[in-house]
Design an enzyme around this catalytic site. Structure first.
Site, PDB file in Angstrom:
ATOM      1  N   LYS A  32       0.739  -1.138  -0.042  1.00 33.48           N
ATOM      2  CA  LYS A  32       0.070  -0.062   0.090  1.00 33.48           C
ATOM      3  C   LYS A  32       0.832   1.203  -0.030  1.00 33.48           C
ATOM      4  O   LYS A  32       1.023   1.837   1.006  1.00 33.48           O
ATOM      5  CB  LYS A  32      -1.001  -0.138   1.306  1.00 33.48           C
ATOM      6  CG  LYS A  32      -1.887  -1.037   1.178  1.00 33.48           C
ATOM      7  CD  LYS A  32      -2.767  -1.242   2.479  1.00 33.48           C
ATOM      8  CE  LYS A  32      -3.769  -2.382   2.308  1.00 33.48           C
ATOM      9  NZ  LYS A  32      -4.486  -2.540   3.322  1.00 33.48           N
ATOM     10  N   LYS A  58      -4.443 -15.115  -0.994  1.00 38.16           N
ATOM     11  CA  LYS A  58      -5.250 -14.632  -0.204  1.00 38.16           C
ATOM     12  C   LYS A  58      -6.794 -15.197  -0.285  1.00 38.16           C
ATOM     13  O   LYS A  58      -6.560 -16.225  -1.314  1.00 38.16           O
ATOM     14  CB  LYS A  58      -5.389 -12.983  -0.444  1.00 38.16           C
ATOM     15  CG  LYS A  58      -4.089 -12.448  -0.215  1.00 38.16           C
ATOM     16  CD  LYS A  58      -4.065 -10.948  -0.303  1.00 38.16           C
ATOM     17  CE  LYS A  58      -4.414 -10.454   1.215  1.00 38.16           C
ATOM     18  NZ  LYS A  58      -4.197  -8.904   1.242  1.00 38.16           N
ATOM     19  N   GLU A 101      -3.060 -17.023   3.506  1.00 37.32           N
ATOM     20  CA  GLU A 101      -3.889 -16.220   4.371  1.00 37.32           C
ATOM     21  C   GLU A 101      -4.820 -17.100   4.933  1.00 37.32           C
ATOM     22  O   GLU A 101      -5.382 -17.865   4.310  1.00 37.32           O
ATOM     23  CB  GLU A 101      -4.493 -15.018   3.729  1.00 37.32           C
ATOM     24  CG  GLU A 101      -5.479 -14.403   4.550  1.00 37.32           C
ATOM     25  CD  GLU A 101      -6.238 -13.240   3.875  1.00 37.32           C
ATOM     26  OE1 GLU A 101      -5.660 -12.113   3.572  1.00 37.32           O
ATOM     27  OE2 GLU A 101      -7.417 -13.467   3.401  1.00 37.32           O
TER      28      GLU A 101
END
Length: 297
Positions: free
Chosen positions: A146, A178, A208
């Site tokens: 990010k 993910k 994840e």
């Protein structure tokens, strides 16, 4: 200056600190100066000045290579004296850099140099706050993707200057499986089996998990790095115990999602290895710097 930027496996060896800095500064100066600084052209080209850059608030100083490159690009003979070194703390209203050089060049490079200092010092300062909050625990503070487009390597460098650790650089150097990847591949076991085909080209393979059942399945399927996403604190404690007791030995556990500075210590004390925090690079408030000139003519 020591080069702390070490590209991870899978990233070209050409992506060293100076290569990154030159590219970033060239783009920034082209954006700001373009065909020429119309205002600085009003100044006598022979005039020399002395300048000081001050930090208007406490901070961890970061971005010196970028600031230096901006100044030296426009005045190769500029003289620089740093009073606060990269990665060190400064006090409010402290002079961090003294400069002597051509007036036109310093005026044209001023905003580019300060822009890099204000952003990268902000990232380093914020990271240091989080690193200090987990001091004594085993957990490392880790960044994410990010970042500001085009400035990822610079921001990840700043995380390191603040005492943090870099996660993957991009989609090309590591595997992070993910929720949507798991759903598209047909489940935890199936996606880990598929990941084995690209594992040799990846810095790491991480998956994840949102539940203890997913964690158990991932560990049984050979996962060696697991991202525990948005788990409440009691579940995190259970996850750490489950991981520690697994016959294959404990995997690296990382926490992500909803991490705040206030709750950070409790997360670190669960015994996880890593805590990844997008806000280190995503939600930063620029450090306030200013440059003041003194005529030498």
């Amino acid at each position: 200056m020591t080069n702390p930027f070490q590209p991870p496996a899978g990233v070209s060896g050409d992506a060293d600190l100076q290569t990154v800095v030159r590219a970033d500064v060239a783009r920034a100066l082209e954006e700001d100066v373009g065909a020429g600084d119309l205002t600085a052209a009003l100044i006598d080209p022979a005039r020399r000045v002395r300048a000081r850059i001050l930090a208007r608030e406490p901070a961890v100083i970061c971005g010196a290579p970028w600031a230096e490159a901006a100044l030296r690009t426009l005045d190769p003979g500029v003289q620089l004296i740093w009073h606060v070194q990269e990665g060190e703390r400064c006090a409010a209203d402290q002079v961090v850099l003294e400069i002597e050089g051509q007036a036109r060049a310093l005026l044209s490079a001023e905003r580019t140099a300060l822009n890099f200092l204000q952003l990268l010092s902000a990232v380093a300062t914020k990271t240091r706050h989080y690193v200090d909050a987990v001091a004594g625990a085993r957990a490392q503070i880790v960044d994410t993707r990010k970042t500001l487009p085009g400035l990822r390597l610079a921001q990840k460098y700043a995380v390191r200057m603040g005492g943090g650790t870099n996660h993957r650089i991009g989609l090309h150097d590591a595997v992070l499986i993910k929720e949507n990847h798991i759903a598209a591949a047909g489940g935890v076991t199936a996606v880990l089996r598929a990941a084995a085909a690209v594992a040799a080209r990846a810095q790491f393979v991480e998956i994840e998990c949102e539940t203890l059942e997913q964690l158990a399945e991932a560990l049984d399927a050979g996962a060696r790095m697991v991202l525990l996403d948005n788990m409440p604190l009691p579940m995190l404690h259970d996850a750490v115990r489950l991981n520690a007791a697994h016959p294959a030995g404990p995997a690296i556990l990382e926490i992500s999602g909803g991490v705040t500075l206030e709750g950070l210590r409790a997360l670190a004390e669960t015994g996880v290895d890593r805590i990844s925090i997008g806000t280190l690079t995503k939600d930063v408030k620029a450090v306030d710097f200013s440059m003041r000139l003194q005529d030498l003519s």
